[in-house]
Design a protein around this motif. Sequence first.
Motif: not given
Length: 88
Positions: A60-88
């Motif tokens: 359970f820890i291996v499976i749930q941990g894998g899903f959590w890490v992937r979801a957390k990394n995706a959320a962090d990437d989306d959050y950190l990249m949301s302020g970046m634009t190519d318009d500047a």
Amino acid sequence: MKAWIAKHMPAPMAAPETAELRTARMRLITALVLLGAITLFWGVIGGRVALGLVAGLAVFIVIQGGFWVRAKNAADDDYLMSGMTDDA
């Protein structure tokens, strides 16, 4: 210490935690605490049932941990990249 960290960190460390991520994190913490308790009291509860619980919790820890890490990394990437634009 907090001011020193904020001064040297160019971006926030992580995205705000959603309810789903919090629930997954709490499941992981609970499973790890249970695994620790079983390990601590192994002499009292040792046997096939305890071995089955350890194996089940480990899977359970291996499976749930894998899903959590992937979801957390995706959320962090989306959050950190949301302020970046190519318009500047």
